[in-house]
Design a protein around this motif. Structure first.
Motif, PDB file in Angstrom:
ATOM      1  N   GLU A  87       0.839  -1.197   0.000  1.00 14.60           N
ATOM      2  CA  GLU A  87       0.000   0.000   0.000  1.00 14.60           C
ATOM      3  C   GLU A  87       0.871   1.242   0.000  1.00 14.60           C
ATOM      4  O   GLU A  87       1.984   1.236   0.529  1.00 14.60           O
ATOM      5  N   SER A  88       0.331   2.312  -0.537  1.00 19.48           N
ATOM      6  CA  SER A  88       1.017   3.596  -0.503  1.00 19.48           C
ATOM      7  C   SER A  88      -0.019   4.715  -0.587  1.00 19.48           C
ATOM      8  O   SER A  88      -1.168   4.478  -0.957  1.00 19.48           O
ATOM      9  N   GLY A  89       0.412   5.911  -0.198  1.00 22.91           N
ATOM     10  CA  GLY A  89      -0.424   7.083  -0.384  1.00 22.91           C
ATOM     11  C   GLY A  89      -1.021   7.679   0.870  1.00 22.91           C
ATOM     12  O   GLY A  89      -1.678   8.707   0.808  1.00 22.91           O
ATOM     13  N   GLY A  90      -0.816   7.070   2.019  1.00 20.97           N
ATOM     14  CA  GLY A  90      -1.345   7.649   3.246  1.00 20.97           C
ATOM     15  C   GLY A  90      -0.582   8.897   3.643  1.00 20.97           C
ATOM     16  O   GLY A  90       0.417   9.262   3.030  1.00 20.97           O
ATOM     17  N   GLY A  91      -1.071   9.555   4.694  1.00 21.81           N
ATOM     18  CA  GLY A  91      -0.389  10.744   5.170  1.00 21.81           C
ATOM     19  C   GLY A  91      -1.284  11.648   5.972  1.00 21.81           C
ATOM     20  O   GLY A  91      -2.381  11.251   6.386  1.00 21.81           O
ATOM     21  N   LEU A  92      -0.820  12.863   6.176  1.00 23.95           N
ATOM     22  CA  LEU A  92      -1.555  13.881   6.938  1.00 23.95           C
ATOM     23  C   LEU A  92      -2.161  14.881   5.968  1.00 23.95           C
ATOM     24  O   LEU A  92      -1.468  15.379   5.067  1.00 23.95           O
ATOM     25  N   VAL A  93      -3.438  15.173   6.163  1.00 25.87           N
ATOM     26  CA  VAL A  93      -4.121  16.123   5.294  1.00 25.87           C
ATOM     27  C   VAL A  93      -5.089  16.942   6.122  1.00 25.87           C
ATOM     28  O   VAL A  93      -5.597  16.468   7.153  1.00 25.87           O
ATOM     29  N   GLY A 102     -12.198 -10.285  -5.681  1.00 28.06           N
ATOM     30  CA  GLY A 102     -12.566  -9.415  -4.570  1.00 28.06           C
ATOM     31  C   GLY A 102     -11.382  -8.644  -4.032  1.00 28.06           C
ATOM     32  O   GLY A 102     -10.449  -9.231  -3.506  1.00 28.06           O
ATOM     33  N   MET A 103     -11.437  -7.328  -4.148  1.00 27.96           N
ATOM     34  CA  MET A 103     -10.316  -6.487  -3.699  1.00 27.96           C
ATOM     35  C   MET A 103     -10.866  -5.155  -3.247  1.00 27.96           C
ATOM     36  O   MET A 103     -11.761  -4.598  -3.884  1.00 27.96           O
ATOM     37  N   GLY A 104     -10.343  -4.664  -2.120  1.00 29.62           N
ATOM     38  CA  GLY A 104     -10.869  -3.406  -1.639  1.00 29.62           C
ATOM     39  C   GLY A 104     -10.098  -2.845  -0.469  1.00 29.62           C
ATOM     40  O   GLY A 104      -8.967  -3.270  -0.192  1.00 29.62           O
ATOM     41  N   TRP A 105     -10.736  -1.905   0.215  1.00 30.71           N
ATOM     42  CA  TRP A 105     -10.110  -1.190   1.315  1.00 30.71           C
ATOM     43  C   TRP A 105     -10.972  -1.247   2.572  1.00 30.71           C
ATOM     44  O   TRP A 105     -12.188  -1.068   2.507  1.00 30.71           O
ATOM     45  N   TYR A 106     -10.318  -1.489   3.696  1.00 34.12           N
ATOM     46  CA  TYR A 106     -10.915  -1.408   5.016  1.00 34.12           C
ATOM     47  C   TYR A 106     -10.156  -0.345   5.798  1.00 34.12           C
ATOM     48  O   TYR A 106      -9.065   0.073   5.417  1.00 34.12           O
ATOM     49  N   ARG A 107     -10.754   0.063   6.906  1.00 37.67           N
ATOM     50  CA  ARG A 107     -10.043   0.977   7.795  1.00 37.67           C
ATOM     51  C   ARG A 107     -10.359   0.651   9.243  1.00 37.67           C
ATOM     52  O   ARG A 107     -11.412   0.073   9.548  1.00 37.67           O
ATOM     53  N   THR A 109      -9.962   9.624   9.831  1.00 44.41           N
ATOM     54  CA  THR A 109      -8.661   9.246  10.361  1.00 44.41           C
ATOM     55  C   THR A 109      -8.663   7.790  10.798  1.00 44.41           C
ATOM     56  O   THR A 109      -9.509   7.369  11.593  1.00 44.41           O
ATOM     57  N   ALA A 110      -7.727   7.029  10.271  1.00 46.78           N
ATOM     58  CA  ALA A 110      -7.664   5.599  10.564  1.00 46.78           C
ATOM     59  C   ALA A 110      -6.455   5.001   9.852  1.00 46.78           C
ATOM     60  O   ALA A 110      -5.821   5.663   9.017  1.00 46.78           O
ATOM     61  N   VAL A 111      -6.186   3.747  10.176  1.00 47.74           N
ATOM     62  CA  VAL A 111      -5.249   2.963   9.367  1.00 47.74           C
ATOM     63  C   VAL A 111      -6.073   2.277   8.278  1.00 47.74           C
ATOM     64  O   VAL A 111      -7.076   1.624   8.582  1.00 47.74           O
ATOM     65  N   TYR A 112      -5.663   2.459   7.058  1.00 44.68           N
ATOM     66  CA  TYR A 112      -6.378   1.900   5.916  1.00 44.68           C
ATOM     67  C   TYR A 112      -5.623   0.656   5.424  1.00 44.68           C
ATOM     68  O   TYR A 112      -4.406   0.707   5.217  1.00 44.68           O
ATOM     69  N   THR A 123      -1.827   1.552   5.960  1.00 46.26           N
ATOM     70  CA  THR A 123      -1.229   2.874   5.785  1.00 46.26           C
ATOM     71  C   THR A 123      -2.053   3.890   6.566  1.00 46.26           C
ATOM     72  O   THR A 123      -3.285   3.856   6.527  1.00 46.26           O
ATOM     73  N   GLN A 124      -1.377   4.748   7.298  1.00 48.84           N
ATOM     74  CA  GLN A 124      -2.059   5.698   8.181  1.00 48.84           C
ATOM     75  C   GLN A 124      -2.581   6.891   7.383  1.00 48.84           C
ATOM     76  O   GLN A 124      -1.841   7.501   6.597  1.00 48.84           O
ATOM     77  N   VAL A 125      -3.835   7.228   7.616  1.00 47.33           N
ATOM     78  CA  VAL A 125      -4.434   8.449   7.092  1.00 47.33           C
ATOM     79  C   VAL A 125      -4.876   9.288   8.283  1.00 47.33           C
ATOM     80  O   VAL A 125      -5.657   8.819   9.115  1.00 47.33           O
TER      81      VAL A 125
END
Length: 122
Positions: free
Chosen positions: A6-12, A33-38, A90-93, A116-118
């Motif tokens: 994974e990539s692309g997390g950060g502070l916004v 089946g592919m996707g995102w959880y947080r 805000t969460a870990v994705y 990845t942390q958002v």
């Protein structure tokens, strides 16, 4: 061996945007089946957005109209475009795959990325 990177997390800041990417690599024949959880601190992990095995897209009600999931099946990648981010996002994705069929004819179920942390904060 299979990896989800994974990539692309950060502070916004609130109202901002981020794009998360996930690439599956290794001895992969196909993916279903592919996707995102947080997972936010103190809360259960929840589905954010995902493609089912039949290709149906599901979104959590809280992100509908703000987040968009996309997939490149040929490259085994999935991306999550997140707009109008709010502090409650805000969460870990985590990137997740339902089923991985390997070139050595093994089947892997419920495969997770490292997360990845958002963080959405002013």
């Amino acid at each position: 061996q299979v990896q989800l990177v994974e990539s692309g997390g950060g502070l916004v800041q609130p109202g901002g945007s981020l794009r998360l990417s996930c690439a599956a690599s290794g001895s992969i024949r196909s993916i279903s089946g592919m996707g995102w959880y947080r997972q936010a601190p103190g809360k259960q992990r929840e589905l954010v957005a995902g493609f089912s095995g039949s290709g149906t897209i599901n979104y959590a009600n809280s992100v509908k109209g703000r987040f968009t999931i996309s997939r490149d099946s040929a490259k085994n990648t999935v991306a999550l475009q997140m707009n109008s981010l709010q502090p409650e996002d805000t969460a870990v994705y985590y990137c997740h795959v339902d089923w991985i069929y390997t070139t050595t004819f093994f089947t892997v179920k419920d495969y997770w990325g490292q997360g990845t942390q958002v963080t959405v904060s002013s």
